[in-house]
Each structure stands twice: as C-alpha cells, then as structure tokens.
Design a protein around this motif. Sequence first.
Motif, PDB file in Angstrom:
ATOM      1  N   ARG A 195       0.835  -1.194  -0.171  1.00  0.00           N
ATOM      2  CA  ARG A 195      -0.133   0.033   0.073  1.00  0.00           C
ATOM      3  C   ARG A 195       0.881   1.466  -0.004  1.00  0.00           C
ATOM      4  O   ARG A 195       0.520   2.251  -0.795  1.00  0.00           O
ATOM      5  N   ARG A 196       1.860   1.233   0.829  1.00  0.00           N
ATOM      6  CA  ARG A 196       2.758   2.524   0.918  1.00  0.00           C
ATOM      7  C   ARG A 196       3.686   2.551  -0.506  1.00  0.00           C
ATOM      8  O   ARG A 196       3.483   3.872  -0.852  1.00  0.00           O
ATOM      9  N   GLN A 199       0.761   4.108  -2.963  1.00  0.00           N
ATOM     10  CA  GLN A 199       0.403   5.427  -2.645  1.00  0.00           C
ATOM     11  C   GLN A 199       1.691   6.172  -2.926  1.00  0.00           C
ATOM     12  O   GLN A 199       1.616   7.564  -3.487  1.00  0.00           O
ATOM     13  N   TRP A 200       2.811   5.894  -2.840  1.00  0.00           N
ATOM     14  CA  TRP A 200       4.026   6.768  -3.281  1.00  0.00           C
ATOM     15  C   TRP A 200       4.136   6.745  -4.850  1.00  0.00           C
ATOM     16  O   TRP A 200       4.503   8.116  -5.162  1.00  0.00           O
ATOM     17  N   LEU A 202       1.456   6.929  -6.827  1.00  0.00           N
ATOM     18  CA  LEU A 202       0.317   7.772  -6.997  1.00  0.00           C
ATOM     19  C   LEU A 202       0.729   9.272  -6.754  1.00  0.00           C
ATOM     20  O   LEU A 202       0.478  10.278  -7.624  1.00  0.00           O
ATOM     21  N   ALA A 203       1.227   9.430  -5.324  1.00  0.00           N
ATOM     22  CA  ALA A 203       1.750  10.867  -5.031  1.00  0.00           C
ATOM     23  C   ALA A 203       2.466  11.293  -5.836  1.00  0.00           C
ATOM     24  O   ALA A 203       2.655  12.568  -6.294  1.00  0.00           O
ATOM     25  N   ASP A 253      -5.432   5.110  -8.469  1.00  0.00           N
ATOM     26  CA  ASP A 253      -5.832   4.412  -7.543  1.00  0.00           C
ATOM     27  C   ASP A 253      -6.965   3.221  -7.583  1.00  0.00           C
ATOM     28  O   ASP A 253      -7.840   3.210  -8.513  1.00  0.00           O
ATOM     29  N   ASP A 256     -10.626   0.520  -3.803  1.00  0.00           N
ATOM     30  CA  ASP A 256     -10.446   0.278  -2.355  1.00  0.00           C
ATOM     31  C   ASP A 256     -11.118  -1.080  -1.930  1.00  0.00           C
ATOM     32  O   ASP A 256     -12.170  -1.450  -1.327  1.00  0.00           O
TER      33      ASP A 256
END
Length: 581
Positions: A195-196, A199-200, A202-203, A253, A256
């Motif tokens: 997950r980290r 998100q890294w 995507l960010a 993303d 979920d």
Amino acid sequence: MSIEWVNRAVADLREWGRTRDVDVDVDEVRLLCDYASDYLNVHELGDFTPVTFEELLLDIYPRKVIAPPESAAETVAAARTLVDFLLATEEIGGKMAARMRSTLDRIEPEMPVALADTSLFGMAKSLFSAMGADSLEQDDAPEPSEAGAGGHDGEHGDEPCDCPACSPPLPPVRLAPREELAADVVRVPLVRDARRLAQWMLAGGRTPTVRGRLRVRDAAEARAQLGVADPVLLWDLAVHAGLVRVERNAVFDGEDPAPLDVWTAAVGFLLTSGPGGAVTGHPALDEELYTLLDMAYRLQEPVPLPTVAEHLEGIGLLDDGPVDLSAFVRRLAYCGLAETGVDGPADDEGDGGPGGGPGDGEDDDPAPEALELTPLAVWGMRELYGAFGIEAPEVADMVAVGAPELIEELLSGIPEEMAEADIEGWLRGRPPLEAAVELLDAASGAAAVVRGVAVSIVDRLGPEAEEAVRRRLDEAELRPHAIHWLSARGLPAPGLTPDEALWMSVDMLALAISAAEDDPEAFAENISASGPPAHVIEEMWRVDHPEVVEVLELLGRSMRDQATAKAARKAAFKARSRAIG
C-alpha cells in the motif's frame, strides 16, 4: 503411543545400560515415556521433572494401567534407572536428580495403594479388571481416526498425479472470525508495504512501463525512500490485489478492495505466480511454497524445521547446500503466512520486506523452530483450495449446537486440541444436568462409537448430573455405563452383572473398529498386549450386541496369540449362527 523421541530415548537407554552393565527394564521405561508424552506434554527427556513422576505414578498409572499393586516396585525401579540415565547423559543436573530421587522415595510406598484403589480406575480398567484380565493398557476413549487418504477424481486414469485436485481430502479447520481476520490483513507488513509503495507511486505522479512493471529508477528510489527490500515484488502484488489500477503506462488508485479480498489475491499471487525467489530468497523454495504450506495446513500443528528440511532434502532442494530455515520462516512472517514463535505481531516499524524484514538478521529474538501457519494463512489457503475446486471443510463453532452435532464433529477427525476446546466450551455453555440429558439422549439407541463419545463426555461431569445418569439405569445399552459413572463418584448404584460386564466389553471394543481399519498393525499390537483374555472372548458370542460379530471377527484377525485368535473366530462363528437361527 510411542513417538520418535521415545524410540530414540529407549534406544539410547538400552545402549547406555549395555555399556555400563546396568540392568534396564526397557519396556517399563518405554511405558513411562509413552504416558508422559501422551498425558503430560513431555516431548523430550529433558522435560521430565519430579512432578512428572508424581503425576505418572500416582495418577496416570492407577487410572490407565492394569497392574497388581506388587508391580509398583518394578515401576519405581525403572523410574530410578531413568533418573540415573538422565543424569549420566546431562539431560538433568545433580540437584534435579536428587529431587527426583527424593520424590520416588516418597512415591514408592504410596503407589501400591494407588494401584489398588478402584475409585481411581478409568472405565476400561474398571471393566477388564472386574472380568479378571491380568494386564491391560487401554485408554477410556478411542483415538480420533485420521482422515483417510483420498484418490484420484478419475480424470487422470491410473497415472500418479501431483495436482491439487488429486491430493488427499483436507481436514476440517476452524477459521478465526472474519472481522478479526480483516483487521489482521492491514497489519501484515507485506500488505502494508505494498500500500505504501502504491500511494508513493500515485503521490509522485510516477508511471510504470508500458507492460505495467515498476521502472528500475523508481525501484531504486523506493528502496532508498521507503526502506523496502523488494519494491518490484510489492508493486506486482499491489497491481494483482487491486490496490492500484494500471492502464498501459498510466496508474490509478484502486477501487478500495475489501481487506480479505486483498488477502485472497495476495496468497494466490505468492503461492502460484512463481515470484522467482522474492518471497523466500530461493527460487526453487518459492516454487515449493504451496506444498510446504499445504503440509502445515493438513497437519494443523507446527511443523518442526528439521521435518521441513527432511522434505526439502528428499526432493533435492538442498543438493546445492543448506537453507537457513529460520530466515525462511521470518520471511513468511513478513508476508503474513507464518508465526515467528515470539511474542508480539510481526509488524514492527522498519520491516523493509522479505530481504530485510522483521527478525531477518536480528539477534534479539530467538530463532523460529517450526513452520506454523497464521490464522490469515489458514483462511487464505482455504480460499485457494476453493479456487482449485478442492473441498476444504470448515468446523463451525460448537458452543451453541446440540449434542448430536457436537458428537458428529468430534468423530470427523478434528485435531485433539480443537476437540478438547470444543468439549470444554460446549460444557461451559449449559448446566451439568442439561448437558448430561442432551448427551445421553444422543447416545440412546445410537451406534457404539456415538455412545462411546457421549459417555466419555458425561464422564467429565460431577454429581450434579446424577439425576440424568440414574434415569438411564432402565436402558439396557446405557445401564452398564450409568452404573460405572455412579460407582466412580461414590453414589448408590447396583452392581454390574456378568452379562452386563460382557456386553460393555463388546461395546467398548466396537469403538475401535474404525481405528483398526485405518491402522490394523497398530491395533493388533495394542489389542494383543491389552485386550480381553481368551476365556472372556469365548463367551462374547452370547452377547446381544449389534456389533458383536464384527468385534469377534476383528479380534480373530488381530490377536497375535494363536489360541486367543482361534477362540475369537469360533465365537464369531457362534454369534453368526445365533443371529441366523
């Protein structure tokens, strides 16, 4: 009863006695070790304590072993020899040996009294002692039979097949509550790091290659910035589990997904996609990962790492050198698949990944000694079996079910620890009188094996259940069991007639029919050493029991003493003739 450590211990003791000209009663020492292993959780010689000897000789032996009081001296002498051996081989120190000898000195005059105290006898011992048997060693209840090996589904002819669908039937398992499992998923270091990384990516507006793979530059930066050891594995997992969505070289993303959906996808990815060594550190071991977890799932207990090593050696995976199996377990713990054997979750900060995960290279925690599946691993494996089309039965919570359902579950071959927990939980959920009524209702008119399980559970209840038990004195099949139950608690009870004692002996032996079919050699050894004498077998044909013919035929096949076996076969012939005529 004997297990591998007992066999090794007895062999070592025999050699020790031979080299020192010490007279060793090997059979008596083996019996001590067998019972210590079965009832007192002794798993190696060093586990013996003074309390072990006290419980063995003053509690277990009087309940389980038919032996005259005068035999106590021989048993205590064998125990003293065992203490000498433990000291000589440095399994214990001098102070411990002194305490053991002092305990045995105190036990020696007490043990004959305990052996003669009929109130301590278990059901089997009470019965065969009353019938005049000279020697008997038999448990009050049969061992649950193991699940039999299954065969092919017919799709592969007679050729051997290693595919999952042709594997033996799976044992039933009890799953942890879904809400607990879902909460555990988010704490799995592997899932958290995936997950980290997602998100890294995507960010930072980073994009994968046109094939959806992690770019080499991003992998290097992820190692440096996120402290993960294998970002490529994490990225592939994130894509596979739906944590991110990749379209050509664009990344979005995920939608979920639910935690358990993520976990199902993760287990399938790790065990079936051939990660090439990223999980365990060894490509060949990654390929064998499904087989190893399947073995642990089927055994439903921790698999000692030496056993894992033997398996790997047998299939040639250790030909190029040994594998650090403790590190292997730590890597699986990072992935949420294995317990580490240490307190606390495997999700401390600084996990890093399989190559630098928790415990990998750390000296503070003891090295894992076994491969044990986590509750999440059990759940994930069961989902994977379902995807393969393999039936993977689940054990329901037994607390609220009725006695018939409880007994059916206990007879399904569940592990001993699970069965014990179910019995204790079921009994806690109702008053003793109500429990006895339910169990004896289930036993009434049932097969011998059902009756045996029900009666063995009722035997755990105290005098509060007297009313329910006493009512069964009028039922022919339950009367002998009721008499024994009442007598064992010092409550008023009629005596067993010879016919009732004979019927009860057949009823108890009928419990062993299934186990004897599963392992005829083990049954033959046990029944030949501890079964009823020939003069009792000769009279069994007179018993009006539905399974008397099967029992006598079984004894005729199994008894190693030819005269006793012949007596059983003759009695079986008479019983068949009686049934016909």
